[in-house]
Design a protein around this motif. Structure first.
Motif, PDB file in Angstrom:
ATOM      1  N   SER A 188       0.859  -1.185   0.000  1.00 48.40           N
ATOM      2  CA  SER A 188       0.000   0.000   0.000  1.00 48.40           C
ATOM      3  C   SER A 188       0.893   1.232   0.000  1.00 48.40           C
ATOM      4  O   SER A 188       1.755   1.383   0.885  1.00 48.40           O
ATOM      5  N   PHE A 189       0.730   2.089  -1.007  1.00 51.78           N
ATOM      6  CA  PHE A 189       1.551   3.291  -1.129  1.00 51.78           C
ATOM      7  C   PHE A 189       0.669   4.524  -1.276  1.00 51.78           C
ATOM      8  O   PHE A 189      -0.412   4.455  -1.876  1.00 51.78           O
ATOM      9  N   ASN A 190       1.150   5.651  -0.761  1.00 53.20           N
ATOM     10  CA  ASN A 190       0.419   6.905  -0.948  1.00 53.20           C
ATOM     11  C   ASN A 190       0.840   7.576  -2.240  1.00 53.20           C
ATOM     12  O   ASN A 190       1.637   7.045  -3.006  1.00 53.20           O
ATOM     13  N   ASP A 191       0.305   8.750  -2.497  1.00 59.17           N
ATOM     14  CA  ASP A 191       0.589   9.448  -3.750  1.00 59.17           C
ATOM     15  C   ASP A 191       2.058   9.846  -3.891  1.00 59.17           C
ATOM     16  O   ASP A 191       2.531  10.118  -4.992  1.00 59.17           O
ATOM     17  N   SER A 192       2.782   9.878  -2.776  1.00 57.13           N
ATOM     18  CA  SER A 192       4.205  10.221  -2.814  1.00 57.13           C
ATOM     19  C   SER A 192       5.097   9.001  -2.978  1.00 57.13           C
ATOM     20  O   SER A 192       6.325   9.122  -2.986  1.00 57.13           O
TER      21      SER A 192
ATOM     22  N   ASN B 181       5.232   6.408  -0.859  1.00 57.09           N
ATOM     23  CA  ASN B 181       5.672   5.882   0.431  1.00 57.09           C
ATOM     24  C   ASN B 181       4.619   4.933   0.973  1.00 57.09           C
ATOM     25  O   ASN B 181       3.415   5.172   0.829  1.00 57.09           O
ATOM     26  N   GLY B 182       5.065   3.853   1.613  1.00 56.40           N
ATOM     27  CA  GLY B 182       4.117   2.896   2.142  1.00 56.40           C
ATOM     28  C   GLY B 182       4.815   1.683   2.712  1.00 56.40           C
ATOM     29  O   GLY B 182       5.898   1.786   3.299  1.00 56.40           O
TER      30      GLY B 182
ATOM     31  N   LYS C  32       9.417   2.216   0.083  1.00 57.28           N
ATOM     32  CA  LYS C  32       9.388   3.041  -1.129  1.00 57.28           C
ATOM     33  C   LYS C  32       8.815   2.245  -2.306  1.00 57.28           C
ATOM     34  O   LYS C  32       9.121   1.071  -2.471  1.00 57.28           O
TER      35      LYS C  32
END
Length: 225
Positions: A74-78, A80-81, A91
Motif C-alpha cells: 500500500s503506497f500513498n501518492d508520494s 511511500n508505504g 518506497k
C-alpha cells in the motif's frame, strides 16, 4: 566555433560518451493478484496489475542486479508505504534490496567472456513463483523456473506472512548463513532444493544453478508462470 571544438575532442573522450549497450528486461505479472515488482540497481519499482507487463533497460556491465516481486503493498501518492513481502524501505521505487522473504532473479551482464550470468535464488526465501528466461533461447542459453508450493509446504519454523523464509533469516547462524565463508547443505536447504532444483538454496550452493547467455541478450521475468 563550439561545434568545431567538439569535433577536435580526443577519440578516447568520445568513446567515454558512447553509452554501453543495454539489455531489455520485461517483467510479467501472470498472478491473479496485483504485484509491485522491484528491480535494482536499475528499474526501481512499479505497481503491476494482473496481466500487465513492465519493461526497463539495464546497462551492460551491471554485475549485481536483481528483480523480485513485492506483495501486499500500500503506497500513498508520494510513493511511500509498506509491503508484506519484499519491502524496500517503504518506497514504491526501490534503491535498496527487499526484505525477506522474496524470490530473487539475479543477474550479472557481460560478466566475463562476453557472457551474462543469471540465476534464481531462494537465499532470501520465497514469496512468489518465478520464471527467469532469455527472450530467445538457443543452445545452452535456456531459462529456469521456480514455482513450487513453498508456502503450503513451508516448515513451521520458516513460515512467514505471505511466504516462506530461508533459515538464515530466521536463525542467523553460520550453519545457515555461511558467515565464515564455508557451509554445507542442511535439511532446510534440501527442502528448498527438492522443490526447485535449479535455484540457489543456500549461500554456497553449487554453481550448476548459475545459467549463462551471450552478452546483449534480453530477458523476461514472469511471476506466477
Amino acid at each position: 566555433m563550439a561545434a568545431i571544438s567538439f569535433v577536435l575532442l580526443p577519440l578516447a573522450f568520445l568513446t567515454v560518451l558512447t553509452p554501453l549497450k543495454s539489455a531489455s528486461f520485461t517483467v510479467v505479472n501472470n498472478c491473479s493478484d496485483t504485484l509491485w515488482p522491484a528491480a535494482v540497481p536499475y528499474g526501481g519499482g512499479i505497481q503491476l496489475n494482473s496481466g500487465q507487463t513492465w519493461t526497463f533497460e539495464v546497462p551492460s556491465g551491471t554485475t549485481v542486479g536483481r528483480v523480485w516481486a513485492r506483495t501486499g503493498c500500500s503506497f500513498n501518492d508520494s510513493g511511500n508505504g509498506h509491503c508484506e513481502t519484499g519491502d524496500c524501505g517503504g518506497k514504491l521505487s526501490c534503491t535498496a534490496y527487499g526484505s525477506p522473504p522474496n524470490t530473487l532473479a539475479e543477474f550479472a551482464l557481460d560478466e566475463f567472456s562476453n557472457l551474462d550470468l543469471f540465476d534464481i535464488s531462494l537465499v532470501d526465501g520465497y514469496n512468489v513463483g518465478i520464471n527467469f528466461s532469455p527472450t530467445t533461447t538457443s543452445g545452452s542459453c535456456q531459462g529456469q523456473q521456480c514455482a513450487a508450493d513453498f508456502v503450503g509446504q513451508c516448515p513451521t519454523a520458516l513460515k512467514a506472512p505471505g511466504g516462506c523464509n530461508n533459515p538464515c533469516t530466521v536463525f542467523k547462524t553460520d550453519e545457515y548463513c555461511c558467515y565464515s565463508g564455508s557451509c554445507a547443505p542442511t535439511d532446510y536447504s534440501r527442502f528448498f532444493k527438492n522443490l526447485c532444483p535449479d535455484a540457489y538454496s543456500f549461500p554456497k550452493d553449487d554453481q550448476t544453478d548459475t545459467f549463462s547467455c551471450p552478452a546483449g541478450t534480453n530477458y523476461r521475468v514472469t511471476f506466477c508462470p
